[in-house]
Structures are given as structure tokens and as C-alpha cells.
Design an enzyme around this catalytic site. Structure first.
Site, PDB file in Angstrom:
ATOM      1  N   LEU A 112       0.824  -1.213   0.000  1.00 43.03           N
ATOM      2  CA  LEU A 112       0.000   0.000   0.000  1.00 43.03           C
ATOM      3  C   LEU A 112       0.862   1.268   0.000  1.00 43.03           C
ATOM      4  O   LEU A 112       1.741   1.425   0.831  1.00 43.03           O
ATOM      5  CB  LEU A 112      -0.871  -0.020   1.268  1.00 43.03           C
ATOM      6  CG  LEU A 112      -1.895   1.101   1.386  1.00 43.03           C
ATOM      7  CD1 LEU A 112      -2.951   0.984   0.314  1.00 43.03           C
ATOM      8  CD2 LEU A 112      -2.513   1.088   2.776  1.00 43.03           C
ATOM      9  N   ASP A 113       0.592   2.199  -0.897  1.00 40.86           N
ATOM     10  CA  ASP A 113       1.271   3.498  -0.956  1.00 40.86           C
ATOM     11  C   ASP A 113       2.770   3.366  -1.198  1.00 40.86           C
ATOM     12  O   ASP A 113       3.534   4.297  -0.930  1.00 40.86           O
ATOM     13  CB  ASP A 113       1.042   4.320   0.331  1.00 40.86           C
ATOM     14  CG  ASP A 113      -0.432   4.604   0.576  1.00 40.86           C
ATOM     15  OD1 ASP A 113      -1.216   4.486  -0.380  1.00 40.86           O
ATOM     16  OD2 ASP A 113      -0.788   4.931   1.710  1.00 40.86           O
ATOM     17  N   GLU A 114       3.201   2.197  -1.697  1.00 44.72           N
ATOM     18  CA  GLU A 114       4.641   2.003  -1.908  1.00 44.72           C
ATOM     19  C   GLU A 114       4.974   1.750  -3.375  1.00 44.72           C
ATOM     20  O   GLU A 114       6.129   1.496  -3.711  1.00 44.72           O
ATOM     21  CB  GLU A 114       5.145   0.807  -1.070  1.00 44.72           C
ATOM     22  CG  GLU A 114       5.054   0.980   0.424  1.00 44.72           C
ATOM     23  CD  GLU A 114       6.134   1.898   0.975  1.00 44.72           C
ATOM     24  OE1 GLU A 114       7.028   2.311   0.208  1.00 44.72           O
ATOM     25  OE2 GLU A 114       6.079   2.199   2.183  1.00 44.72           O
TER      26      GLU A 114
END
Lengths: 285, 285, 285, 285
Positions: free
Chosen positions: A228-230
Site C-alpha cells: 500500500l502506498d509504496e
């Protein structure tokens, strides 16, 4: 006998770096009567990979070009793609209730500023159905609850397949995707995160930003991955805020940043300007 | 027998556009064991010219490279240059009394951020001699009056020749150069104008800007030509101002813009990233 | 009998918000013949605090003004300060070996662009002594090792006292200060952190930024507090970078951002434009 | 007996500068139970005028406030206005065929981001009628030819009167207004010019900008006056372009700048943040 106007092609490729790549590619293009109109190359010393994007005019057939390129691609172990310049990329846009990114994408498509064709708007809510309708795009309501999430994701994937969609854009779709879905759409699903990553990951980033007292807020468009969000970042931008802007005003200011960052990322992806380099991106602007 | 580490070269060229240029150039480079590390091409549909910049690692000698490139350059009627990546460009900086651009250029050179070697500071005043001395650069005082202007310009040109200077930078040199001098230094003299050209040409641009009530002020780095403030633009930038900034504050704010715009233009020129395209420039950043 | 030109004062204050503050303050100023030339007020609904900055011309004596203001300050439980507009703030600059921020601050002071007087440059190294000398500022070498750190910090505090320094600027001083030192200099020590906080806290932020593949890098000026990199933010800015910029180039690009962010923060502090509001700041620009 | 929640008012004023203005105004507000939540003042040394904007919470009636303010306004020869914070300003938007500014304004109004109520869209064409309809705004087609121009302008003014419109926005309305119309709408008609004024006045500014080879393009929102493109500037912004952007791409990039510059100008006007200071503006952001 007629003379055809040449077609305009965009070729992108990446491969392990070694001497002779540009010469070999340019040779294939020259042998097919190609005239290069724009090109960029980049060798990443860190990963040892070489990246190239070429726009070329050529009267050769697609089959001839592909056949010739396949040969050189094999020799150099290339990942590559060939497309017509400006061909609209078939796109599914996912939203919840926030309209600003959807409005921006549909408006830009209509104005001919974005080489995409939105073939479906998918939402877990119904609020944005009228906007999709105004722009003449089919709207699909796929509700999501904890229990129905796997079924909802299967429905989404089925729709993507059925519509031959090449790109999925999460235009403030407020659901976390499963790892499996991210993998199934690897490299062709773009998310807009409402912060300047890696600051303020996770939920309520504007509230976090206000609490920390930052002087700029930002947004980040990235490929969605299982982490997530990476995922690899495509584009980021910021806007200045002041002490007088409360968390609500940060949301309003941030929406302007979100929509323009997302629009740029989608355009560059659709123009084949974004190449993935590990967990980073090469963007040939 | 020893293996030499390859040198790193930068090649720039422009010529009438036609198919086969990239292939021919890449072929010459490949034949000399060259490995392309970075490259950009651009075809200007308006002028019909093609522009290319290549960075290439090669163990070949400079003579071999030049000889091979001369052949292809003749075939395609190219204007071209070959240089070592990072070689400091011998530079003369001209100033009057304002120190901000000079300080910035000398400091960046010292820090290894700007591939230039300032071989002389020339001024029609003496105020900035100590700064030149601090940075270890010879300072030349060449006063200018209406009567001595031709002699002063000759002295400047003699100095440029004597020092083998490749670049002249007008870092807020407050004298108008003669047409002859501009022509003698054509394509290798950069001026910083303290406005966002073409707004506010001529004298006292900040006073003009304040009077007009603009909300942004800017600076423009351009090649100096016989037409005052009309030479090809290399770089521009702006800074936000408000109603509360009087003309004096615009000067202060503007100096920050001037120095960073000039530093970028000088760096790009010294890295062979700027190619002249009629009265415009191609900048391969 | 002579008529004195009025002095130009800057008054800043904060206090619990309630009706009547502006009227009371303006009343005191009017009673002392004051003419307000610039003013800003802000009420923070979150903390319930009211902030005000006033520039006022008045022929009254400092003693009369202070006495009148003390009365109203007591009534409203104000934290306040009164100073002459433009009075240079006595400043100690701390550096290690990186010169870009020091050069920028000293140059701006010399040009009259920054209302500070640098009364000492303190360093744990000696490389920057010549630069301090060029600008005529005493240089103090205070080496720091693990064992001598407490003594070194005492030496710094002694110097600050002895020189009546009002502000300490950590201009890329690469040592972590003790909590005690931060507390002793509370609200009058500014640090420049070389990232867009809260991204990339701690060491080697540019290497972290390159690894993450961000498209903008930034810098943050903040008051140093016992919590490392967590003090109230005064100013932030960013610069665009690309895939082609390696970690070394991020450092070079970042230095430009650092120096201009730090210069702005120091100027606003010295002009009494920054008021502390919990762990955030109010900046009246 | 009930306690009313206080109303939130915004007061703006300008008058010849002299001591006591802030104290007098704050006194009137305090006497009416007012609590100032945000305020800014500015004295223009050039024109000798003083400007002030105050947001104040007060439970007093509008009539009481107005009566008290009238008194002080007379004493200081003030131009002033009092309004409720956030009250939507009745606005007529004029367009031709370009949709980007209209879409942006209507979308922002719908989202509650812009304190206006668009009461009519007026156009000399019909293309944008569906967009007005989607947002529920009456569309008026007022064709303009050389012969019918006076009648068309009368029809516009009649509509403005009839609808009690307070603001007219020329959102890329491609007709030059008569001097009489500009005078009739003095201070309440905003135009967006598609260049960074004063660069590239008049027609086809993007073609001019491409020809000149600028590196940034801009847009300017200003009050329309009888002197074409010379009215007081409210807001400007720019976007970076490169040699590779042809005139058509400048148009596309420019539309993004135009719409955000116009949206900001309209918002600041509607929030009573813009005060006219001769041929310049004071903008209290």
C-alpha cells in the site's frame, strides 16, 4: 499506385545495458523507412538497465515493423511495446463519491487533451452516475462490503477483460485493493494518493498534514502494488498552504493538486512515456 | 598491455531533418566501441531542423572519433561539436557593481556544481575586485565612457582571445554592447535580463513591473545578440510578489530569480545542452 | 523646538482569543500617536489563541510605548515583543563543512537583504574559516567528540551569552544537539533539514529520496527542539528532479533549496513574522 | 429568551491614510460585540491610501452594524462594504466556445469551493448550452455581429440588472467589450487573458509566445476596463514549456493555467479579498 502518408509510431523498450542498442534499433527503423521525430534514452547505472522511447514516422506495415523489432528485441532481451502515436488507451476509471478527479479526466478526454477513451466508470457508490452519463460513459455500480469484496473485485476484473481495458485509474477510489487484484493489474493500474509520499501514508493525510504544520501539501500518482502506498511513483506536485488553512481547506487545496497530478500521470502513461525501473519509474517527458 | 578506462564524451549536432541520422550517428559511435549513456533528439517541424545530443563512453581516441564523425557530419551537413563530459568551459564573467550573480557563479564553480573555469572577471567598476580575489580569479578593470567604449570592447575581445575563453557571461553588466561585439561573440555570450521577457524590455524593469501591478516578477537568460533583449532565450523563471512589495523589494526578490536563472543557463550551456534553433533554443535537460 | 521623524516599530503578540484585543492594542498605539503601516491578525480556532503583528510609526519613546503596552498585555495575558523595524538581529551561525548555507546568509547580510548581524560563525571544523574572514565575521572553532560534547555545548552557550546573540542558526551543522541545549535556546534556534519533512527524517535523506524514486525533493527550516526533526516548521520548499538525477545530483539540487528555505526562515524570524503556536507556527508574510 | 449564534461578517474599506483608522474601526466592532477572527491592513505609501479587510463575528443586526460603520466611514472618507462571510455572489459567466474555464467555475461552485452562484451563462455561441444545463444554470444565447453589438451589450446589461448579478466573469469570451460596457460594470467584471501580461497583448498570444521561444507561458486575470488588457491585475501564474511544445501544445498547457488563475481571481473577489488601488490591486490572501 498510391503513396500512403506514413504512420506515426511510438516504440518503448528496456533491456540490460550494453553497447550497440541504439544503433541496432535505429537500424531496424531506418531499414523500414522510419524517420525519428523524437527520442530519449537513459541508462540507469544503479540497475544496469537501459531505457528508450522513440517516436518514428514510417510507411511500413505494423506487421513488418513488429517482425523486425522482434528480432532485435530477442537479441538484446528487450521488454518492448509498439503503438500508434495518439491512439486512445481504453481506460476504466474507479471512483467513490469525490468528483474532482473524475470530472477532470472526463473533461480532458472530451477536449482531446488526454489520449484515453474512458470505457467505464466503476463505483462502489452511485453519486457520480450523472457525471458519467453527461460525458456519455457507461457507469457500473459495484458495491463493496467486507463480505462481498472478493466478488466485487472479480466483477471488476471481468469488466476489465470484457471491455479490453488497458488501464485502470483509481480516481479517489476509497477502497484498499487486494494483493491479488494489484498483481492482476500490475503496471496498468494508477492510484492518486492525497499526500506527498512518503509523508502521511495511510488514512486522513490532510488531517495529519495540518497537525504537523507543514507549509506545502502534495499529491502523488503511483502504480498501485500489493504494498500500500509504496508502488513506483509517476508524478508528484505540491501547493503552498499557510497557518490560516484548517484541515478542511487543506482538503480543498489538495483536490486541485490531486487532479492535476493524476491527469499528468495518466497522460504520460497513455503516451508511453513511463517505464518501470524496479520500484522507481523512468518518465520521458 | 593495459586496458584504459573509457572516456566520457558529449556530442551535439544539428542538421536538416531526414531519415537515417540517428542510425548513422549511432553506427559511428558503435564502430568506435561507444556505449550511449544518455541521449535526446528533437525534430523541429517549423524550421525543418533536427537536433541531437549524445553522451557516450568510448575508449577510442579523440582523433579517431573526430575523424569518423567528420565523415557523417559532411554527409548530413551537420553543425556539430564533441567535448569531454564535465570539462570546465573557460569563462569570462562581466559585472558592474551588483554582486549577486557573480557570487553565485563563483561559489558554484568552487563547489564543483558548475562545469566552468572562470578565467577572468571583467568590470567597468572596481567594487567587486575583492570578491574575485577571494575566489582566486584575476580581476580586470576596463572602464567605459562614451568615448572609450570602442577601445574598451577591443580590450575585452583581446582578453577573451588571449585567455582562450569560450564563454562570456554578462552577470548584470550594465552596459549595452555594440552590434559588432555581439556578432564577434555570437552564440557564446549569455546575458541575464532582469524581467520576464518580452515584458519590460529596456531600463528599470522592476519599476515598470511595480507600476503595472504584476503578481509575479521574472528573469530571463538569453544569448546576447545585436537586437537588444531579443536574443534566443535559454531559461526563464518567476517569483510571486504582492501589493505590499515596493519597487525596492521587487529588486531584492528579483535578484534571487536572476542568479538562479543565470546559473542554470550557464550550466546547461557548459554541459552542451543548449542548441540554437533560429531565434529560439533547444534545451536538452 | 524640533520635530523628530517618527520611529518605525514592530509589535507582535499572542494571547487567548476574546473580543476587544485589536481595539485595545490599536487604542494604545493611537494614544501614542501611532500610525499603523501594516498589520495582520489570526485566530486559531484549534488552540483558541489569537496572534497579531503590527508595524506602526510613532514619535513616542520606547519607554512610553512599552509601559502602555505592558498594561494591555497584562489585561489580556499576552506574550509580546516590541522592536524597531529593520534592527539587525544578533546571530550566531553554526556550520560543519558544507558552505552553501553560510555563503548565502553572509552574502545576503552584506547586501542588506537580511536584517541580521552575524556576530560569530561557530564550527566543529575549520574549512569555512576563510569564508567567515572574507565577510569580516569572527570564526570560532569548537571541536566536538563524543567525550567533549557537553563541554562544547557549554562553550557555545557561553559564546551566545557573551555576544548577546538573539538567534542561533544551524546552517548544515552536522551534530545532534542535546535536549538541554535545545531547551536553553528554545524558540531562537533554527535548523535546516535537508528533506521535505516529515518525509525522510534522520540521516542521508537524499539517498532515501533517490531510493524511493520521488519526483520532487525538498528542504525544511524549523525551530530545533528536543524531538529531533519534529520542531515547529517555519518554511518548506521543493524542487523537481527526474529519474536521471542520481543521489549525488539530488544533493546538489537540494543545496539550492536548502539555502533559499533557510534564508527565508531566518528573514521572517528576524522580521518578527514567525509566532509559535504549539508545535506549529503562524507566519505573517 | 434565546441566544443567537453570532453572524460572521467581512468588512472591507479603503481611505486616505492617517492615524487612528484601525482603532476607530475596531472600536465600532467592539461596541457591537464583535470578535475579529482574521484581519489585514496595508498602507500604500505611493498612493497614500489605506486598505483594510476584517472578518468579525458579531450578534448585532446588520442594520446596527451598518449604521455604526457609516458614521466612522464618513469621518475617514472611506469606501467600504459589509457582507456575510461565504454568501454566494450572484455571477454571470460569459463564454464563446472554449469550455475549460466554464467547466472549472461550475464544478467548483457545485463542490462548494467557490462562494458564487452562477445565475446565468451567456454566450455568443450555443456549444456550451449542454454544460450549463448539466449544472442547472440558465443559458442565454446572445449572438454578436458588428451590427448587433450595441444591442447585444444592452441585452447583457439588462440581464445583469434583471438577475441582480453582482459579478460578470469573461471566461474566455472572445469579444472585445465596448468602453461603455466596461464602465457600466466597473470593478465587477473580471477577464482572463491567455498570456502573462504585459507580454503578448492582443490576439493569438500563444502563437506569439511560441515564436518568441519563451520557456514559461502564463495567464492573467484582471478587471476589464476600457483600456484593453490594461485593467488592474488580480492574479497571474505560469507553467513551464519546452522547445518541443508547438503552438497547439502551448494552447493546451495554457488552458490549465487560465482556469486556475481565473478560479483564484473569482474566489478572492467573491471573498472580498481584492481591493482596487488605482490601476493596481491589493489582494489580502
Amino acid at each position: 499506385m498510391t503513396t500512403e502518408a506514413p504512420d506515426h509510431w511510438v516504440l518503448t523498450l528496456s533491456c540490460p545495458d550494453r553497447p550497440g542498442i541504439v544503433h541496432a534499433v535505429a537500424g531496424v527503423l531506418a531499414a523500414n523507412g522510419g524517420n525519428i521525430t523524437e527520442s530519449q534514452q537513459f541508462g540507469d547505472a544503479g540497475t544496469g538497465l537501459f531505457f528508450m522511447r522513440v517516436q518514428v514516422e514510417s510507411a511500413a506495415t505494423e506487421a513488418d515493423l513488429e517482425s523486425a523489432l522482434t528480432e532485435v528485441a530477442t537479441e538484446f532481451s528487450m521488454t518492448w511495446s509498439l503503438d500508434r502515436v495518439g491512439r486512445p488507451v481504453r481506460t476504466v476509471v474507479m471512483v467513490s463519491t469525490a468528483a474532482h478527479c473524475l470530472n477532470d479526466l472526463l473533461f480532458r478526454e472530451r477536449e482531446g487533451r488526454l489520449p484515453i477513451q474512458v470505457v467505464a466508470v466503476v463505483s462502489n457508490h452511485t453519486e457520480l452516475a450523472p457525471m458519467a452519463q453527461f460525458y456519455g460513459v457507461p457507469f457500473h455500480h459495484i458495491p463493496v462490503t467486507r463480505d462481498t469484496k472478493p466478488a466485487a473485485e472479480r466483477a471488476l476484473l471481468d469488466l476489465v477483460d470484457e471491455l479490453d481495458a488497458e488501464l485502470v485509474v483509481m480516481a479517489r477510489y476509497m477502497q484498499i485493493l487486494s494483493d491479488d487484484l494489484c498483481r492482476a493489474l500490475d503496471g496498468r493500474i494508477i492510484n492518486i494518493h492525497h499526500s506527498f509520499l512518503p509523508s502521511f501514508k495511510g488514512a486522513r493525510p490532510y488531517a495529519q498534514a495540518h497537525d504537523r504544520g507543514v507549509k506545502l501539501i502534495g499529491a502523488t500518482a503511483h502504480y498501485a502494488t500489493a504494498s500500500l502506498d509504496e508502488g513506483p511513483i509517476i508524478e508528484q506536485d505540491v501547493e503552498r498552504v499557510t497557518h490560516a488553512d484548517d484541515a478542511g481547506e487543506l482538503v480543498a487545496i489538495g483536490q486541485d493538486v490531486e487532479r492535476r497530478v493524476l491527469a499528468r500521470a495518466v497522460r504520460w502513461h497513455a503516451e508511453h512515456r513511463v517505464l518501470i525501473d524496479g520500484h522507481r519509474t523512468v518518465v520521458f517527458r
